[in-house]
Structure formats: structure tokens, C-alpha cells
Design an enzyme around this catalytic site. Structure first.
Site, PDB file in Angstrom:
ATOM      1  CB  VAL A  83     -29.638 -42.286 107.230  1.00  0.00           C
ATOM      2  CG1 VAL A  83     -29.969 -41.025 106.457  1.00  0.00           C
ATOM      3  CG2 VAL A  83     -30.567 -42.474 108.420  1.00  0.00           C
TER       4      VAL A  83
ATOM      5  CE1 TYR B 227     -34.161 -41.535 120.144  1.00  0.00           C
ATOM      6  CE2 TYR B 227     -33.842 -40.877 122.429  1.00  0.00           C
ATOM      7  CZ  TYR B 227     -33.968 -40.548 121.100  1.00  0.00           C
ATOM      8  OH  TYR B 227     -33.904 -39.232 120.720  1.00  0.00           O
TER       9      TYR B 227
END
Length: 252
Positions: free
Chosen positions: A63, A155
């Protein structure tokens, strides 16, 4: 069944939350293109759901690459005649590094999977929804880390970007009947920690102060239940929201 006649694309579908979402959607009547990198896991998932009267189509791809997202959505339209739902679930962890320790390689990896991937998929999905002319529904799996400092710099930044993108998309396409919401899991029992590698101890020691307040980890099925709610008409008046599924972690 809450998703009877719907078609969906779900990324990160080979394990954990993505697999649980696919299973939940199929049991509720949706046909699904299941996207992940591991062919054998996808094939096993599809085989395990053959008893249901809807189709699961495996799609192998990364992805972080635009073509994976575009081709998966095109496949859903080809196989099912339309696209109703997009679930951007695929994600990777960083190694808990504070910004001063972040490498270019880790930055590239995490942002490409966690942020670029959903952006590629959402751009394509919105174009399909507009062409279909009857609205659409996007569910992004963000994270408590996009709201609090319970991971490393990259993150947290990647998931904060997803939250902002969710709200912007909901606002921009409200006149077109396109909904966009996010789920922000807390600690969930999945394989995502395998993508961390060896943690950066500078960041990990700081993050421990936040992790100490975490409740017992939740399950992938609890995230799937939240995704089903947002995918169904039960949430028809919810748009641009971030649904915390964290066992009360953020309340502390």
C-alpha cells in the site's frame, strides 16, 4: 445484515485488525477486496469465508505504492460493479525514536505506509464515489498515537496526519454525500509490533511513562465492531469523527 449489497476494499487484510474487519464485513453481507502483501495469508482468509454468499477477492500489493491502491479499487469496481466502502487499515510501527534519532529510512517507510498509502487510496476512492454519484464511505485506522505521545515521532506524526486528512475529507465532500471517519485504537493484540524492530531506547524509556497507564490490550474483533458501526447506516449522521477504541487509556 448491516452491509448487505455493499462492496469494500480493506487494506492490511492478512492479519490482525484487517483480517477481523474483512471477516466481520463478509458476515454482514459485504463483498470485499482484501489487500495485503502476503498471498498465502490472503488465500487462506478467502478460503475460510467461502461458506458465505459473498465474494472475497485477494489482492497482493504494497500500500505504500500508489498503483496498489489504485488497482485494488479498480478491481473492486470490476468485480462488484461499484465501490461503497474503503477501509485504510494497513500500518507499521516506528522504533520509538524521538525526532533527533529518526533515520531517513524509517521516516520514508512509516510515512509511505501509514500516510501516503491512505492518501493514494482516498484520492482514488473519492474519484470513484464522485463518478458513481451516490456518496461513499471511508474509514481510516488512525491511532491513539496520533493524539498522544505513545510511540515514536514518525509514527505519531503519520497517524496525526491521517486524523487531519479524515476531517478535511469529511468537510470537503460533505455536499457529495461522502463520509469519512477514523478509528483510533489504543493497545490492540496484533502483529504490528513485529514491524518495530529493535526499539530506540532514548524514545522507549520516555514512552514507558505513557505505556504504564495503558489498560489491558484490546482485540482485533473490537476494532472490527467499531469499523462495522462506521460502515453501516447506524452511523449515518457521524462524519469527520475520530472514534477512540482504547479501553479508556486516553481518559487518564
Amino acid at each position: 445484515m448491516k452491509l448487505q449489497g455493499k462492496s469494500a476494499v480493506v487494506t492490511g487484510a492478512s492479519s490482525g485488525m484487517g483480517r477481523a474487519i474483512v471477516e466481520c464485513f463478509v458476515k454482514e453481507g459485504a463483498q470485499v477486496v482484501a489487500v495485503a502483501r502476503r498471498r498465502e495469508r490472503l488465500d487462506e482468509l478467502a478460503a475460510s469465508l467461502q461458506g458465505y454468499p459473498v465474494k472475497v477477492v485477494p489482492f497482493v500489493g504494497d500500500v505504500s505504492q500508489e498503483e496498489t491502491n489504485v488497482q485494488a479499487i479498480d478491481l473492486a469496481v470490476k468485480e462488484f460493479g461499484k465501490l461503497d466502502l474503503l477501509v485504510n487499515n494497513a500500518g507499521v510501527m516506528d522504533d520509538m525514536s524521538p525526532i533527533g534519532d529518526v533515520t531517513n529510512e524509517r521516516m520514508e517507510q512509516v510515512l509511505r505506509v501509514n500516510t501516503f498509502g491512505p492518501m493514494y487510496a482516498m484520492r482514488k476512492a473519492v474519484q470513484v464515489f464522485l463518478a458513481q454519484g451516490n456518496g461513499g464511505n471511508i474509514i481510516n485506522v488512525a491511532s491513539l498515537g496520533g493524539m498522544r505521545t505513545c510511540a515514536g515521532a514518525v509514527y505519531c506524526a503519520s497517524k496525526a496526519a491521517v486524523i487531519s486528512l479524515t476531517k478535511n475529507t469529511a468537510f470537503m465532500y460533505l455536499p457529495n454525500g461522502i463520509r469519512c471517519n477514523a478509528i483510533a485504537p489504543g493497545g490492540i493484540q496484533t502483529e504490528i509490533s513485529n514491524s518495530m524492530g529493535r526499539p530506540n531506547m532514548n524514545g522507549y524509556s520516555r514512552v514507558q511513562k505513557v505505556l504504564a497507564a495503558a489498560p489491558e490490550p484490546g482485540t482485533a474483533q473490537q476494532i472490527a465492531a467499531a469499523a462495522l458501526f462506521l460502515a453501516s447506516d447506524d452511523s449515518s449522521y457521524i462524519n469527520g469523527d475520530v472514534l477512540l477504541v482504547d479501553g479508556g487509556w486516553a481518559a487518564g
